[in-house]
Structure formats: C-alpha cells, structure tokens
Write a protein that holds these residues in place. Structure first.
Motif, short mmCIF file in Angstrom:
data_model
loop_
_atom_site.label_atom_id
_atom_site.label_comp_id
_atom_site.label_asym_id
_atom_site.label_seq_id
_atom_site.Cartn_x
_atom_site.Cartn_y
_atom_site.Cartn_z
N ALA A 56 -3.94 12.64 8.80
CA ALA A 56 -2.84 12.04 7.63
C ALA A 56 -2.32 10.51 8.71
N LYS A 57 -3.20 10.69 10.20
CA LYS A 57 -1.69 9.26 10.92
C LYS A 57 -3.23 7.90 9.90
N VAL A 58 -4.26 8.07 9.55
CA VAL A 58 -4.74 7.52 9.32
C VAL A 58 -3.58 7.48 8.43
N VAL A 59 -4.14 7.87 7.10
CA VAL A 59 -3.18 7.38 5.59
C VAL A 59 -1.84 6.27 5.80
N ALA A 60 -0.96 7.21 6.83
CA ALA A 60 0.58 6.89 7.43
C ALA A 60 -0.31 4.82 7.45
N ARG A 61 -0.75 5.73 8.44
CA ARG A 61 -1.19 3.33 9.34
C ARG A 61 -1.42 2.92 7.72
N ALA A 62 -2.53 2.89 7.06
CA ALA A 62 -2.65 2.06 5.11
C ALA A 62 -1.88 1.74 4.74
N THR A 64 1.40 1.17 5.60
CA THR A 64 2.97 0.81 6.27
C THR A 64 1.77 -0.85 6.77
N ASP A 65 0.56 -0.39 6.85
CA ASP A 65 -0.52 -1.32 7.88
C ASP A 65 -1.27 -2.14 6.90
N PRO A 66 -0.83 -3.60 6.09
CA PRO A 66 -1.99 -3.69 5.42
C PRO A 66 -3.87 -4.38 5.93
N ASP A 67 -3.38 -4.75 6.89
CA ASP A 67 -4.58 -5.72 7.47
C ASP A 67 -5.58 -4.13 7.64
N TYR A 68 -4.55 -3.15 8.40
CA TYR A 68 -5.25 -1.92 8.90
C TYR A 68 -5.91 -1.16 7.68
N GLU A 164 -25.53 11.47 4.99
CA GLU A 164 -24.93 11.34 7.05
C GLU A 164 -23.56 10.73 6.55
N LEU A 165 -23.04 9.86 5.14
CA LEU A 165 -21.61 9.22 5.38
C LEU A 165 -20.52 10.72 4.69
N ARG A 166 -19.49 10.56 5.38
CA ARG A 166 -17.97 11.41 5.14
C ARG A 166 -17.26 11.07 4.22
N TYR A 167 -16.23 11.67 2.96
CA TYR A 167 -15.63 10.23 2.70
C TYR A 167 -14.42 11.49 2.56
N MET A 168 -13.52 10.38 2.52
CA MET A 168 -11.89 10.80 2.79
C MET A 168 -11.27 9.62 1.92
N VAL A 169 -10.17 10.50 1.33
CA VAL A 169 -9.43 9.87 -0.51
C VAL A 169 -8.29 9.21 0.79
N LEU A 170 -7.76 8.04 0.13
CA LEU A 170 -6.35 7.30 1.08
C LEU A 170 -5.68 7.33 -0.58
N PRO A 171 -4.42 8.61 -0.41
CA PRO A 171 -4.08 9.08 -1.73
C PRO A 171 -3.16 7.87 -1.65
N GLU A 172 -2.39 7.78 -2.88
CA GLU A 172 -1.12 6.73 -3.33
C GLU A 172 0.01 7.33 -2.50
N ARG A 173 0.92 5.87 -2.23
CA ARG A 173 1.55 6.66 -0.92
C ARG A 173 2.87 6.73 -1.93
N PRO A 174 3.71 7.40 -2.38
CA PRO A 174 4.45 8.47 -3.29
C PRO A 174 6.01 7.23 -3.48
N ALA A 175 6.63 7.24 -4.23
CA ALA A 175 7.86 7.00 -4.79
C ALA A 175 8.96 7.00 -3.61
N GLY A 176 10.27 6.81 -3.52
CA GLY A 176 11.23 7.41 -2.49
C GLY A 176 10.96 7.41 -0.52
N THR A 177 9.32 6.31 0.11
CA THR A 177 9.22 6.44 0.89
C THR A 177 9.75 4.94 1.72
N GLU A 178 10.15 4.44 1.18
CA GLU A 178 9.92 3.60 0.99
C GLU A 178 11.06 3.15 3.01
N ARG A 179 12.05 3.94 3.21
CA ARG A 179 12.48 4.29 4.72
C ARG A 179 11.28 4.58 5.97
N LEU A 180 10.43 5.27 5.47
CA LEU A 180 9.98 6.07 6.03
C LEU A 180 9.17 5.41 7.06
N ASP A 181 9.25 5.47 8.32
CA ASP A 181 7.79 4.96 9.21
C ASP A 181 6.95 5.78 9.07
#
Lengths: 204, 116, 103
Positions: A56-62, A64-68, A164-181
């Motif tokens: 979840a921390k990885v997703v939140a970073r992605a 909020t941080d386009p380079d990440y 040996e590759l492991r997969y994780m989905v980067l879900p879509e950021r929901p609408a209405g979360t623009e103000r959340l850190d």
C-alpha cells in the motif's frame, strides 16, 4: 484419511497434522539442522512484518510521485527496494498498472506464487483450486464473483505468475482523493486491489 | 548442510532479486517476436502449463537470465537461459468468442519456445 | 508433469470462498510448517523447485483435498526421506511418542 479429514484432522493443536509437524521439528532440532530461535524468527517475520501495508505504501508513493511511478513500472524490484522493506530473497517484482483502459489481475495456476515482501502471505482463496483454475480462462467471471464489474471497453489482462517474477497491480487512484497525502492514501489501498480482484474504493 | 540459526534466517531477508543470474547469455527472442509454446509433456517438473502448449503469442518483455527449473529438479546442470513475458490473446488460449482485447501473460523460458 | 496442480482452465472446482478478516495462519502448526520448510531451503537441504515438484507428486485426490500447508508438510517429508535426512522409522517413532501411542 477419509472424508472427515478436512474437518477434524487438521484442526486443533493435537490434530494428527499438528503432531506430524511437531515430530518433524523435533527430529530436525535433534539432528542439529535448525535452531528454535530461527524458526520463531521466520514465523514472526511472516506473521507480523510482511503484509499488504508494505504494498500500500508503494502504491501511495506511485500515486503521488510521477518519477517514482515511472521507476516502479520499469523496474519493480529496484523501486520497491528504495522503500527499505525487508525483502524476500529471490523475489523479482513486476508492477502492472490499472487504467481506465486496462484491468490487470494476478494468479498462479501451478502453485500459489505471491509477492510476499509487498503483500504478505496469500489469503486462502488465492491458493484455492477454483481461483487458480478460473482466473486464467474466465477472469471476468472471477472478477464478477468479487463484485468487480469491468466494462466491455476495458481490456482484462491476466498475469500467471509461474516463474521467479512476482506480480503486483498498481490500482487506479480513486476520484475524490486529491486532497489526501501519501499516508492517508496508503490507508485506502487494499490487498485485493493489488492482486487485481477489486478496485480501490472512494473514501467515505 | 549447515545449522539454520538466526544469522542464516536474517540473511535471507535482506536482498531481493537474487534469482536473476548475472550471466552473459544471448536471448533467442526479443520483444515483438511471435513465438509458439512447445507442445511438450515431460513427466518431471516443468513450469510450462498445459493450457499454453502449442499456442502462439508475442514476446512482450525479456526478464533476463534464470535457471531452468525442469533441469534443476532433474539433477542436471541449471541450464541458465532467458525468461520472457509472453502475451497470449484470450481468443488464442480459450475461446474464439472471448473479448478480442483480453489477454494473458505468462513467463516462459527459452527452452519452452519456438519461433512462430 | 501433467498433474492436477496444473489447474489453469479446469472446470467444476466450485465457487471461490473468501473469509472476512482472515488470520495469517489458521492453526499454530501452519506457521511452524512454513518456517521449517524455509529453514530446509535456507540450509540447502532442498531447493524451491524440488519442493514444488514434491508437492506436485502428491497423489491427485489427496492433493485436491489437502490444504496449502498440508501440502507443504507432505512435500517436506517426502524430500527429507528421499534425501536421507530422516528415516520413515524414526519419524513414525517420534510421532507415536508425541501422540502418546506405543510404537
């Protein structure tokens, strides 16, 4: 072992299965192959330190941080290592992005490969025969079972994680979360959304 | 074998990505190549599931060099080789009526593939 | 091998059952089993690929009825016996001992 096996024999500290594990552990201890502290440390790691809060921390970073996010989609292993979690040896990470056009869902049809370092141990349903069988051939049906409707214009992409590759989905950021850190965003992200069986819900 | 103590266990969870081999081995395929999964039925271990055997797909990504599980379990040399993420359409794998843009990616070793 | 573990596309396996607030382990032995198998791989007793194959070799009807960690137990015992790390005789004796049965 008859049909009663699944109800009684695997339940409880004195079940035959629990005793077999105990017998195994006591033999390995006696032979000097393991130390109890090492076994306890492994259990502590898997039970308490690896879990979907890391993913979840990885997703939140992605979000909020386009380079990440760019680094994450290019080389998941390196970008996740930047976060400083405990890693799991041998896990190479690939992160796939959900968008309005593409919905990704992860399965392991041959066993139950799962990104332990970022999502923890898999839930029982992920390891179950019906999920392993049908996600490959009928992902939209499986998604419906999880209450996730994918429109006909959205492509569904299944990732069968057999190497040996492991997969994780980067879900879509929901609408209405623009103000959340980043911290608040991470709290919205569920394990299931990072497997791809559901979406991240809008905050209340 | 050595005794698995705390030091061994703690060493396990420091470094990710250790499965990839730093070997200079040429890939047989590149992204965009059309490939066909071989129709093989080995009685031993393999990571090539039945449902892709004989099916055609497209190489999407070269993951680098890894050992071949089939060889390792058979007690042979590890036969290091490239793994590719290969994309198959749902129509090719399952059903001509499946949504035309739906697909499945699976990681396949050089030894599992022929050119299509 | 063309075994029941190769499940992609199989029919008739039922609905996907989910559990609310599922614990990491349902029984204490599950965590110990996971740790023991990891320790055996960390100590180079067997490799992950061998472990997967040992579980694929579980008799098919038993494989389908077993839980995930039951398969881990079966796979681990199979490899330790095959590699001569333990013997069936000493394992059975220890099990009887722990169960309070006469060997």
């Amino acid at each position: 072992m008859g049909s009663g096996m699944s109800s009684n024999a695997i339940r409880g500290p004195d079940s035959e299965t629990a005793l077999r594990v105990k017998a195994l552990e006591s033999l390995l201890l006696e032979k000097g192959l393991i130390e109890t502290a090492a076994i306890d440390e492994l259990i502590e790691l898997f039970e308490n330190r690896l879990g979907p809060w890391n993913g979840a921390k990885v997703v939140a970073r992605a979000w909020t941080d386009p380079d990440y996010k760019t680094r994450l989609l290019q080389d998941g292993t390196a970008a996740i290592a930047e976060m400083g979690f405990e890693a799991v040896q041998g896990e190479e990470m690939v992160v796939v992005e959900n968008t309005a056009d593409v919905h990704n869902i992860v399965v392991c049809t041959l066993c139950s490969c799962f990104p332990w370092a970022t999502l923890g141990l898999p839930p029982v349903w992920y390891k179950s025969a019906p999920y392993r069988a049908r996600t490959a051939s009928d992902p939209r049906g499986v998604l419906r079972e999880f209450g996730t409707e994918i429109s006909e214009d959205t492509k569904v992409r299944v990732w069968d994680s057999n190497a040996e590759l492991r997969y994780m989905v980067l879900p879509e950021r929901p609408a209405g979360t623009e103000r959340l850190d980043e911290t608040a965003l991470a709290e919205l992200v569920t394990r299931d959304s990072m497997i791809g069986v559901s979406k991240v819900a809008r905050p209340d | 074998m050595r005794t698995v103590d705390l030091e061994v266990v703690r060493g396990l969870y420091k470094k990710a990505g250790a499965a990839r081999l730093k070997l200079d081995i040429a890939p047989r395929f590149k992204p965009g190549d059309r490939v066909k999964a071989r129709n093989i039925n080995p009685p031993g271990h393999t990571r090539l599931p039945r449902y892709v055997r004989g099916r055609e797909g497209v190489v999407e990504r070269d993951h680098g060099v890894f050992h071949l599980p089939d060889a390792r379990v058979a007690g042979q040399d590890d036969r290091p080789q490239h793994i590719y993420s290969v994309r198959f359409s749902a129509q090719e794998l399952w059903d001509a009526e499946a949504p035309s843009e739906d697909s499945l990616n699976i990681d396949l070793w050089d030894d599992y593939l022929d050119s299509a | 091998m063309n075994g029941v573990h190769d499940m992609g596309g199989m029919h008739g396996l039922g609905v996907i059952v989910r559990e609310e607030d599922e614990p990491v382990f349902h029984e204490e032995w599950e965590g110990r089993m996971l740790a023991l198998a990891h320790a055996m791989m960390a100590g180079f007793c067997f490799k992950l690929d061998e472990f997967r194959h040992a579980m694929e070799r579980i008799e098919p009807s038993h494989y389908l009825r077993s839980s995930y960690y039951e398969r881990w137990l079966e796979g681990t015992i199979t490899l330790l016996l095959e590699k001569g790390v333990i013997t069936q005789k000493e394992f059975d004796a220890r099990l009887d001992d722990l169960a309070g049965r006469k060997g």
